[in-house]
Design a protein around this motif. Structure first.
Motif, PDB file in Angstrom:
ATOM      1  N   MET A 116       0.975  -1.138  -0.046  1.00  0.00           N
ATOM      2  CA  MET A 116       0.015   0.020  -0.079  1.00  0.00           C
ATOM      3  C   MET A 116       0.896   1.402  -0.022  1.00  0.00           C
ATOM      4  SD  MET A 116      -2.730  -1.157   2.812  1.00  0.00           S
ATOM      5  CE  MET A 116      -3.657   0.170   2.953  1.00  0.00           C
ATOM      6  N   SER A 117       0.421   2.345  -0.566  1.00  0.00           N
ATOM      7  CA  SER A 117       1.012   3.690  -0.457  1.00  0.00           C
ATOM      8  C   SER A 117       0.705   4.196   0.954  1.00  0.00           C
ATOM      9  CB  SER A 117       0.786   4.436  -1.500  1.00  0.00           C
ATOM     10  OG  SER A 117      -0.888   4.957  -1.459  1.00  0.00           O
ATOM     11  N   GLU A 118       1.597   5.357   1.236  1.00  0.00           N
ATOM     12  CA  GLU A 118       1.577   6.137   2.603  1.00  0.00           C
ATOM     13  C   GLU A 118       0.144   6.774   2.495  1.00  0.00           C
ATOM     14  OE1 GLU A 118       3.552   5.992   4.861  1.00  0.00           O
ATOM     15  OE2 GLU A 118       4.810   4.372   4.023  1.00  0.00           O
ATOM     16  N   GLU A 119      -0.404   7.187   1.132  1.00  0.00           N
ATOM     17  CA  GLU A 119      -1.628   7.978   1.283  1.00  0.00           C
ATOM     18  C   GLU A 119      -2.669   7.012   1.771  1.00  0.00           C
ATOM     19  OE1 GLU A 119       0.785   8.024  -1.062  1.00  0.00           O
ATOM     20  OE2 GLU A 119       1.306  10.318  -0.800  1.00  0.00           O
ATOM     21  N   GLU A 120      -2.611   5.826   1.093  1.00  0.00           N
ATOM     22  CA  GLU A 120      -3.932   4.687   1.309  1.00  0.00           C
ATOM     23  C   GLU A 120      -3.648   4.307   3.054  1.00  0.00           C
ATOM     24  OE1 GLU A 120      -4.323   2.328  -2.675  1.00  0.00           O
ATOM     25  OE2 GLU A 120      -2.620   1.928  -1.533  1.00  0.00           O
ATOM     26  N   LYS A 121      -2.635   4.131   3.408  1.00  0.00           N
ATOM     27  CA  LYS A 121      -2.663   3.776   4.872  1.00  0.00           C
ATOM     28  C   LYS A 121      -2.857   4.980   5.644  1.00  0.00           C
ATOM     29  CE  LYS A 121       1.686   2.492   4.512  1.00  0.00           C
ATOM     30  NZ  LYS A 121       3.105   1.889   4.536  1.00  0.00           N
ATOM     31  N   GLU A 122      -2.645   6.228   5.523  1.00  0.00           N
ATOM     32  CA  GLU A 122      -3.015   7.309   6.246  1.00  0.00           C
ATOM     33  C   GLU A 122      -4.404   7.533   6.155  1.00  0.00           C
ATOM     34  OE1 GLU A 122      -2.891  10.126   9.052  1.00  0.00           O
ATOM     35  OE2 GLU A 122      -1.217   8.860   8.458  1.00  0.00           O
TER      36      GLU A 122
ATOM     37  N   GLU B 247      -7.187   7.452   9.206  1.00  0.00           N
ATOM     38  CA  GLU B 247      -7.994   8.590   9.690  1.00  0.00           C
ATOM     39  C   GLU B 247      -9.367   7.992   9.965  1.00  0.00           C
ATOM     40  OE1 GLU B 247      -7.793  11.670  10.445  1.00  0.00           O
ATOM     41  OE2 GLU B 247      -5.523  11.555  10.206  1.00  0.00           O
ATOM     42  N   LYS B 248      -9.856   6.852   9.052  1.00  0.00           N
ATOM     43  CA  LYS B 248     -11.372   6.523   9.318  1.00  0.00           C
ATOM     44  C   LYS B 248     -11.336   5.705  10.523  1.00  0.00           C
ATOM     45  CE  LYS B 248     -12.453   5.528   4.420  1.00  0.00           C
ATOM     46  NZ  LYS B 248     -12.762   4.658   3.590  1.00  0.00           N
ATOM     47  N   ALA B 249     -10.318   5.199  11.174  1.00  0.00           N
ATOM     48  CA  ALA B 249     -10.492   4.405  12.397  1.00  0.00           C
ATOM     49  C   ALA B 249     -10.384   5.462  13.574  1.00  0.00           C
ATOM     50  CB  ALA B 249      -9.037   3.558  12.530  1.00  0.00           C
ATOM     51  N   ARG B 250      -9.589   6.675  13.340  1.00  0.00           N
ATOM     52  CA  ARG B 250      -9.496   7.702  14.494  1.00  0.00           C
ATOM     53  C   ARG B 250     -10.782   8.409  14.589  1.00  0.00           C
ATOM     54  NH1 ARG B 250      -4.330   9.263  11.827  1.00  0.00           N
ATOM     55  NH2 ARG B 250      -2.644   8.107  12.776  1.00  0.00           N
ATOM     56  N   ALA B 251     -11.493   8.636  13.347  1.00  0.00           N
ATOM     57  CA  ALA B 251     -12.816   9.227  13.282  1.00  0.00           C
ATOM     58  C   ALA B 251     -13.674   8.328  14.037  1.00  0.00           C
ATOM     59  CB  ALA B 251     -13.326   9.624  12.052  1.00  0.00           C
ATOM     60  N   TYR B 252     -13.604   7.021  13.841  1.00  0.00           N
ATOM     61  CA  TYR B 252     -14.857   6.222  14.534  1.00  0.00           C
ATOM     62  C   TYR B 252     -14.423   6.323  15.948  1.00  0.00           C
ATOM     63  CZ  TYR B 252     -16.880   1.804  15.692  1.00  0.00           C
ATOM     64  OH  TYR B 252     -17.833   0.851  16.478  1.00  0.00           O
ATOM     65  N   ASN B 253     -13.141   6.341  16.373  1.00  0.00           N
ATOM     66  CA  ASN B 253     -13.086   6.103  17.816  1.00  0.00           C
ATOM     67  C   ASN B 253     -13.546   7.513  18.526  1.00  0.00           C
ATOM     68  OD1 ASN B 253     -11.535   3.730  17.752  1.00  0.00           O
ATOM     69  ND2 ASN B 253      -9.675   4.559  17.758  1.00  0.00           N
ATOM     70  N   GLU B 254     -13.313   8.750  17.821  1.00  0.00           N
ATOM     71  CA  GLU B 254     -13.986   9.791  18.279  1.00  0.00           C
ATOM     72  C   GLU B 254     -15.339   9.679  18.462  1.00  0.00           C
ATOM     73  OE1 GLU B 254     -12.287  13.065  15.727  1.00  0.00           O
ATOM     74  OE2 GLU B 254     -10.377  12.547  16.438  1.00  0.00           O
TER      75      GLU B 254
ATOM     76  N   ILE C  72     -14.049  -0.827   8.522  1.00  0.00           N
ATOM     77  CA  ILE C  72     -12.859  -0.275   8.918  1.00  0.00           C
ATOM     78  C   ILE C  72     -11.787  -1.073   9.339  1.00  0.00           C
ATOM     79  CG2 ILE C  72     -11.942   1.659  10.872  1.00  0.00           C
ATOM     80  CD1 ILE C  72     -14.798   2.597  10.902  1.00  0.00           C
ATOM     81  N   LEU C  73     -10.456  -0.600   8.743  1.00  0.00           N
ATOM     82  CA  LEU C  73      -9.349  -1.386   8.986  1.00  0.00           C
ATOM     83  C   LEU C  73      -9.019  -2.745   8.577  1.00  0.00           C
ATOM     84  CD1 LEU C  73      -8.251  -0.295  12.665  1.00  0.00           C
ATOM     85  CD2 LEU C  73      -7.451   0.333  10.713  1.00  0.00           C
ATOM     86  N   ASP C  74      -9.999  -3.079   7.579  1.00  0.00           N
ATOM     87  CA  ASP C  74     -10.189  -4.554   7.026  1.00  0.00           C
ATOM     88  C   ASP C  74      -9.397  -4.393   5.583  1.00  0.00           C
ATOM     89  OD1 ASP C  74     -10.505  -7.051   6.102  1.00  0.00           O
ATOM     90  OD2 ASP C  74     -12.716  -6.643   5.838  1.00  0.00           O
TER      91      ASP C  74
ATOM     92  N   VAL D 165      -0.942  -2.268  14.100  1.00  0.00           N
ATOM     93  CA  VAL D 165      -1.960  -1.914  13.023  1.00  0.00           C
ATOM     94  C   VAL D 165      -1.335  -1.081  11.778  1.00  0.00           C
ATOM     95  CG1 VAL D 165      -4.129  -0.626  12.590  1.00  0.00           C
ATOM     96  CG2 VAL D 165      -3.632  -1.810  14.679  1.00  0.00           C
ATOM     97  N   LEU D 166      -1.615  -1.725  10.486  1.00  0.00           N
ATOM     98  CA  LEU D 166      -0.873  -1.392   9.411  1.00  0.00           C
ATOM     99  C   LEU D 166       0.657  -1.267   9.776  1.00  0.00           C
ATOM    100  CD1 LEU D 166      -3.425   1.534   8.326  1.00  0.00           C
ATOM    101  CD2 LEU D 166      -3.166  -0.660   7.627  1.00  0.00           C
ATOM    102  N   ASP D 167       1.363  -0.155   9.465  1.00  0.00           N
ATOM    103  CA  ASP D 167       2.920  -0.186   9.848  1.00  0.00           C
ATOM    104  C   ASP D 167       3.230   0.569  11.265  1.00  0.00           C
ATOM    105  OD1 ASP D 167       2.146   2.310   8.888  1.00  0.00           O
ATOM    106  OD2 ASP D 167       3.980   2.096   7.394  1.00  0.00           O
ATOM    107  N   GLN D 168       1.993   0.722  12.006  1.00  0.00           N
ATOM    108  CA  GLN D 168       2.414   1.471  13.218  1.00  0.00           C
ATOM    109  C   GLN D 168       2.380   0.502  14.457  1.00  0.00           C
ATOM    110  OE1 GLN D 168       0.146   5.045  13.628  1.00  0.00           O
ATOM    111  NE2 GLN D 168       0.793   5.897  11.681  1.00  0.00           N
ATOM    112  N   THR D 169       3.268   0.539  15.289  1.00  0.00           N
ATOM    113  CA  THR D 169       3.238  -0.314  16.452  1.00  0.00           C
ATOM    114  C   THR D 169       3.099   0.634  17.701  1.00  0.00           C
ATOM    115  OG1 THR D 169       4.768  -1.831  15.487  1.00  0.00           O
ATOM    116  CG2 THR D 169       4.652  -2.120  17.960  1.00  0.00           C
TER     117      THR D 169
END
Length: 348
Positions: free
Chosen positions: A113-119, A123-130, A151-153, A234-238
Motif C-alpha cells: 500500500m502507498s503512504e496515502e492509502e494507509k493514512e 483517519e477513518k479508524a480515528r474518526a470512528y474512535n472519536e 474499517i481497518l479491513d 496496525v498497518l505499519d504502526q506499533t
C-alpha cells in the motif's frame, strides 16, 4: 576212492567260506536283494522324517509370518496413545503456523500500500474512535456494526492487526468481532470498543481464549504482572502498552473497560479460572513510548521447543519400538543350546 575224493572237495569248499560269508540258498543274488531292500527301507524312513521336518518348518514359518490379534491390538493402542499425547502440541503448532501465515499475509498487504492509502485508513479508524461515547457501549445496531466491519479491513479477511506479548510468546492476529470461529484460532476485537490505533480518550478491548486443547492463545496470560508490556501493530504502526491494572470480574461487570477522557488504554481479556471460565481476567495497559526491540517481525516467529521435541522425538521412538516388535515377532524365540546340537546331529 571216489567217496573220499568227494568228501575232501566238500571240506575244502566249506573251509573257503567263513561262517559270516556263508550264502543262503539262492546265492549272491538273493543277498544283494536283501541288502537293497534294507537300504530302501532306511531311505524311505529318512524321506518320511525329512518330509515331516519340512512340514514342521513350513508350519513354523507360517506362524512366524502371521501377525497375531494381540499384536494388532497393541499397535492400535500405541497409535491411539501417541495420537492423544501429541494432539495438543501438534494442534497448537498448526494454529501457530496459521497465525504466523495470517500475520505475514497482512504485513505483505500493508507493504504493497502507498503512504496515502494507509493514512486514509487510519483517519477513518480515528474518526470512528472519536464518535464513541465515554463509558461502555457494546450493543451496536446493524448499521453501526456494518460500519465497524468496514474499517481497518485491509485484506478482506477481517484481520485488523496483531498483538505480541514477548514475555509469554504470544504472536496472534486480531480480527473484527469475538465470534467463536475467530476465538478458536486468534484474538478478537470487541465491537463498540476503540480501534487499536492509539490516541487520547481511547480504550481498545481484545479477547482471547485460554485452556483450549487445540491452541495456546491466551493460556499464559495469568503469568503477566504489572509492569509487563505488550504491543499492538496496525498497518505499519506499533503501539506499546504497559500493564497497570489486573482485575478478575464477572462477565457482566464491564466498568473497567470504559473509555476515559485523556487516557489511552488497551485491555487484554480472557476467561478464568483455567478450565472453569466463570469469570474474566482483565489485563489493562496504558500507552508508553515504544521500546527498542519490543516487537518481533512476523516472519521471525519460531516454533517453541516444547512443541518440537514431542512432535519429532515421540514419533521416532514409536517407530523404533514398532520395528523391534515386528522383528522379534518374525524371528521367533531363540533356540537353546540343546536344540542347536540336535540340529547339527541330524545334518550329519
Amino acid at each position: 576212492m571216489n567217496e573220499e575224493t568227494n568228501k575232501n572237495e566238500e571240506i575244502h569248499t566249506n573251509e573257503g567260506v567263513s561262517g559270516d560269508e556263508t550264502f543262503p540258498a539262492g546265492g549272491e543274488d538273493s543277498v544283494s536283494r536283501e541288502r537293497q531292500a534294507d537300504r530302501g527301507e532306511s531311505v524311505g524312513k529318512e524321506s518320511v522324517i525329512t518330509s515331516d521336518s519340512q512340514k514342521e518348518k513350513k508350519k513354523k514359518t507360517k506362524k512366524k509370518g502371521r501377525v497375531s490379534v494381540s499384536t494388532i491390538i497393541l499397535v492400535a493402542i500405541m497409535l491411539a496413545g501417541t495420537g492423544i499425547f501429541l494432539y495438543p502440541s501438534i494442534s497448537d503448532w498448526w494454529n501457530s503456523m496459521h497465525a504466523t501465515q495470517a500475520i505475514a499475509g497482512y504485513v505483505e498487504a500493508v507493504e504493497s500500500m502507498s503512504e496515502e492509502e494507509k493514512e486514509e485508513i487510519l483517519e477513518k479508524a480515528r474518526a470512528y474512535n472519536e464518535s464513541l461515547a465515554n463509558g461502555v457501549n457494546f450493543n451496536l445496531s446493524d448499521e453501526q456494526y456494518a460500519e465497524y466491519e468496514s474499517i481497518l479491513d485491509v485484506t478482506g479477511t477481517g484481520i485488523m492487526g496483531y498483538v505480541q506479548v514477548k514475555s509469554i510468546g504470544v504472536n496472534l492476529p486480531i480480527y473484527h468481532s469475538v465470534d467463536e470461529s475467530i476465538l478458536q484460532i486468534a484474538v478478537g476485537h470487541i465491537p463498540g470498543s476503540s480501534f487499536p490505533v492509539g490516541g487520547e480518550r481511547t480504550h481498545c478491548v481484545t479477547s482471547g481464549h485460554r485452556g483450549l486443547p487445540s491452541a495456546k492463545l491466551f493460556s499464559d496470560l495469568d503469568k503477566l504482572t504489572e509492569g509487563d508490556t505488550f504491543t499492538i501493530t496496525v498497518l505499519d504502526q506499533t503501539v506499546t502498552y504497559m500493564i497497570d491494572q489486573i482485575r478478575i470480574v464477572l462477565p457482566e461487570e464491564t466498568d473497567d473497560l470504559a473509555i476515559v477522557d485523556g487516557e489511552d488504554y488497551c485491555t487484554l481479556t480472557t476467561c478464568t479460572p483455567y478450565g472453569i471460565n466463570s469469570h474474566r481476567m482483565l489485563m489493562r495497559g496504558h500507552r508508553i513510548d515504544n521500546l527498542d526491540g519490543i516487537a518481533l517481525p512476523a516472519e521471525a516467529v519460531q516454533i517453541p521447543t516444547y512443541v518440537v521435541i514431542p512432535a519429532v522425538g515421540i514419533p521416532i521412538l514409536f517407530m523404533v519400538l514398532l520395528v523391534m516388535l515386528i522383528y522379534y515377532r518374525r524371528r521367533g524365540p531363540r533356540k537353546s543350546t540343546q536344540e542347536m546340537l540336535d540340529e547339527l546331529r541330524k545334518q550329519r
